[in-house]
Design an enzyme around this catalytic site. Structure first.
Site, PDB file in Angstrom:
ATOM      1  N   GLU A 198     -33.416   2.207  19.374  1.00 47.52           N
ATOM      2  CA  GLU A 198     -34.585   1.557  19.987  1.00 47.52           C
ATOM      3  C   GLU A 198     -34.205   0.325  20.797  1.00 47.52           C
ATOM      4  O   GLU A 198     -34.763  -0.762  20.598  1.00 47.52           O
ATOM      5  CB  GLU A 198     -35.608   1.206  18.911  1.00 47.52           C
ATOM      6  CG  GLU A 198     -36.121   2.430  18.183  1.00 47.52           C
ATOM      7  CD  GLU A 198     -37.250   2.152  17.197  1.00 47.52           C
ATOM      8  OE1 GLU A 198     -37.315   1.035  16.658  1.00 47.52           O
ATOM      9  OE2 GLU A 198     -38.059   3.057  16.957  1.00 47.52           O
ATOM     10  N   GLU A 222     -37.228  10.320  15.609  1.00 46.44           N
ATOM     11  CA  GLU A 222     -38.067   9.631  14.620  1.00 46.44           C
ATOM     12  C   GLU A 222     -39.521   9.971  14.865  1.00 46.44           C
ATOM     13  O   GLU A 222     -40.036   9.767  15.973  1.00 46.44           O
ATOM     14  CB  GLU A 222     -37.927   8.099  14.715  1.00 46.44           C
ATOM     15  CG  GLU A 222     -36.661   7.561  14.128  1.00 46.44           C
ATOM     16  CD  GLU A 222     -36.627   6.039  14.081  1.00 46.44           C
ATOM     17  OE1 GLU A 222     -37.688   5.412  13.879  1.00 46.44           O
ATOM     18  OE2 GLU A 222     -35.535   5.480  14.251  1.00 46.44           O
TER      19      GLU A 222
HETATM   20  C1  BG6 Z   1     -38.360   2.410  13.899  1.00 42.66           C
HETATM   21  C2  BG6 Z   1     -37.001   2.137  13.330  1.00 42.66           C
HETATM   22  O1  BG6 Z   1     -38.712   1.271  14.576  1.00 42.66           O
HETATM   23  O2  BG6 Z   1     -39.435   2.640  13.040  1.00 42.66           O
HETATM   24  C3  BG6 Z   1     -36.840   2.452  11.872  1.00 42.66           C
HETATM   25  O3  BG6 Z   1     -35.989   2.739  14.084  1.00 42.66           O
HETATM   26  C4  BG6 Z   1     -38.124   2.150  11.123  1.00 42.66           C
HETATM   27  O4  BG6 Z   1     -35.720   1.745  11.406  1.00 42.66           O
HETATM   28  C5  BG6 Z   1     -39.228   3.013  11.695  1.00 42.66           C
HETATM   29  O5  BG6 Z   1     -38.028   2.318   9.749  1.00 42.66           O
HETATM   30  C6  BG6 Z   1     -40.560   2.886  10.986  1.00 42.66           C
HETATM   31  O6  BG6 Z   1     -40.948   1.555  10.885  1.00 42.66           O
HETATM   32  P1  BG6 Z   1     -41.305   0.896   9.483  1.00 42.66           P
HETATM   33  O7  BG6 Z   1     -41.478  -0.550   9.761  1.00 42.66           O
HETATM   34  O8  BG6 Z   1     -42.555   1.558   9.038  1.00 42.66           O
HETATM   35  O9  BG6 Z   1     -40.162   1.179   8.576  1.00 42.66           O
END
Ligand code: BG6
Length: 470
Positions: free
Chosen positions: A177, A368
């Site tokens: 990211e 993701e």
């Molecule tokens: C992304 C990251 O921003 O979102 C992850 O690459 C992160 O590391 C994921 O865990 C979800 O965000 P969060 O804050 O719910 O864990």
């Protein structure tokens, strides 16, 4: 993959994704040095300590102890039928301070064992080289990515891991990211605020150093592991104009382009024209070495890995804020919202896939996507997470639609297939997993793993190559 394919390609990479610092724990074992995640007690959006403080609870220090449980966890991933598994290498396991002459042998050995174990289970490792876990020493002593010296430290780290794992890892990504230098500047770019503010000069200069480092990583990867694929990674949750007022539409377009800028440089290999105006109007002057732009042009990323969680809306002139899930503007009345205020928008994923493929014409990898929610164990010790199944189905359906639109998509890795420490605020109670881990926000729990209802469902999604969601 044939154009207008009606189904997911046979070699589609179904799997799950985590990051070393949110799962491994063992923060100072076997020679590992502290990373920025090890001093972030309240997650990547919270304050950071300069050093690890005694008697203070840092969620990353133990996390879910994947370091000692990975065999058990991989057995569960294999049971779900994972074709791939995305994780990161903790840079400070390999170079504890980031700048040593020689790598840490035990750190290298850990990832050898992990990758061997994945491959033995028929799972391809997909590796992020830097996921919000820069060695702390590089920040405290060098000032982080603002310092050009980090390029050579990163280059050395890349060469070491490419040589070591060249027979084991075929899919790589450089910076997780990277465009989040605007939203969570410290995690994504080791950028600290000055007088409570982040200045654009630091953001763009640090980004430039990361771009050059990334191009050099692509170069090294091509030389050391011919046949491997190395991509960039961006946070690309979406943003819509809040109204059809042309001011809202234009500003929203510019805001989206603030993120796409990172793809423009890394995938097209060139600073786009529009950024010159942004820099001029904000007195930004990026210092470059003569060969830099040539490197960017010669070694662009080969695919676009991205995260997609949600969408939001934007109105001209409103403050621009965000978090790990993307921008957080004004809620969209047409969408459902999670307890963390994230708005669920499956169709936005189809839109995003089309937008990105139209712009870059390079393969996409959805690395993701997932639902962070409160889960409760019922009397039988099972989480009935129908909401997660629903989120998954709706997104998988839209990915399939995007494939039918002609978009080339390499794979899909659900974020947090096993509960891990949430990045944003360091919480455990914000759970994404198909596998429950017994641990709470204070660090209590047995770390026992158990399958949620969604476990069996994801297994069927993979076994049917996505057909079952129809
Ligand atoms: C992304 C990251 O921003 O979102 C992850 O690459 C992160 O590391 C994921 O865990 C979800 O965000 P969060 O804050 O719910 O864990």
């Amino acid at each position: 993959m044939g154009m207008h394919s009606k189904r997911f390609p046979d070699n589609f990479l179904w799997g799950g994704a985590i990051a070393a610092n949110q799962a491994e724990g063992a923060w100072n074992e076997d020679g590992k040095g502290p990373s920025i995640a090890d001093v972030s007690a309240e997650g990547v959006q919270g304050p950071v300590d300069r050093d690890v403080m005694e008697n203070k609870y840092y969620p990353a220090h133990e996390a879910i102890d994947f370091y000692h449980h990975y065999k058990e966890d991989i057995a569960l991933f294999a049971e779900m039928g994972f074709k791939c598994f995305r994780t990161s290498i903790a840079w400070s396991r390999i170079f504890p301070n980031g700048n040593e002459a020689e790598p840490n042998k035990k750190g290298l050995q850990f990832y050898d064992d992990l990758f061997d174990h994945l491959l033995e289970n028929g799972i391809e490792p997909v590796i992020t080289i830097s996921h919000y876990e820069t060695p702390l020493h590089l920040v405290n002593e060098y000032g982080g990515w603002m310092n050009r010296k980090l390029i050579s430290f990163f280059q050395k780290y890349c060469e070491v891991i490419f040589n070591r794992y060249k027979d084991k890892v075929k899919y790589w990504m450089t910076f997780n990211e990277i465009n989040n230098v605007h939203v969570i500047p410290f995690a994504a770019g080791t950028i600290k605020p000055v007088d409570g503010k982040y200045d654009l000069q630091t953001i763009y200069q640090s980004s430039h150093h990361m771009f050059v480092a990334s191009a050099l990583a692509v170069k090294a990867c091509r030389e050391i592991i011919p046949g491997a694929k190395i991509g960039c990674m961006l946070s690309l949750s979406g943003v819509y104009p809040n109204t059809c007022h042309p001011e809202d539409v234009l500003e929203t377009y510019q805001l989206r382009r603030r993120s796409l800028f990172f793809g423009d440089v890394m995938l097209r290999g060139k600073y786009p024209n529009y950024i010159r105006r942004v820099w001029k109007e904000n007195n930004v002057e990026v210092i470059m070495e003569p060969e830099d732009e040539n490197l960017l042009a010669l070694y662009p990323a080969e695919y676009l890995g991205f995260s997609y969680y949600r969408t939001t809306t934007h109105k001209a002139g409103m403050p621009i804020v965000g978090n790990t899930g993307g921008l957080s503007g004004i809620d969209n009345p047409y969408l459902e919202t999670t307890p963390w205020g994230w708005q669920i928008d499956p169709k936005g994923l189809r839109l995003t896939c089309n937008e990105l493929y139209d712009r870059y014409q390079k393969p996409l990898f959805i690395v993701e996507n997932g639902l962070g929610n409160l889960d409760t164990l019922n009397e039988d010790g099972i989480v009935q997470d129908d909401y997660r199944i629903d989120y998954l189905n709706k997104h998988v359906r839209e990915i399939r639609e995007a494939i039918r639109d002609g978009v080339e998509i390499m794979g899909y890795t659900w974020w947090g297939p096993i509960d891990i420490v949430s990045a944003g605020k360091g919480e455990m109670r914000k759970r994404y997993g198909f596998i429950y881990v017994d641990k709470d926000d204070e660090g209590n729990g047995t770390l026992k793993r158990s399958k949620k209802k969604s476990f069996e469902w994801y297994k069927q999604v993979i076994a049917s190559n996505g057909e079952i969601v129809e």
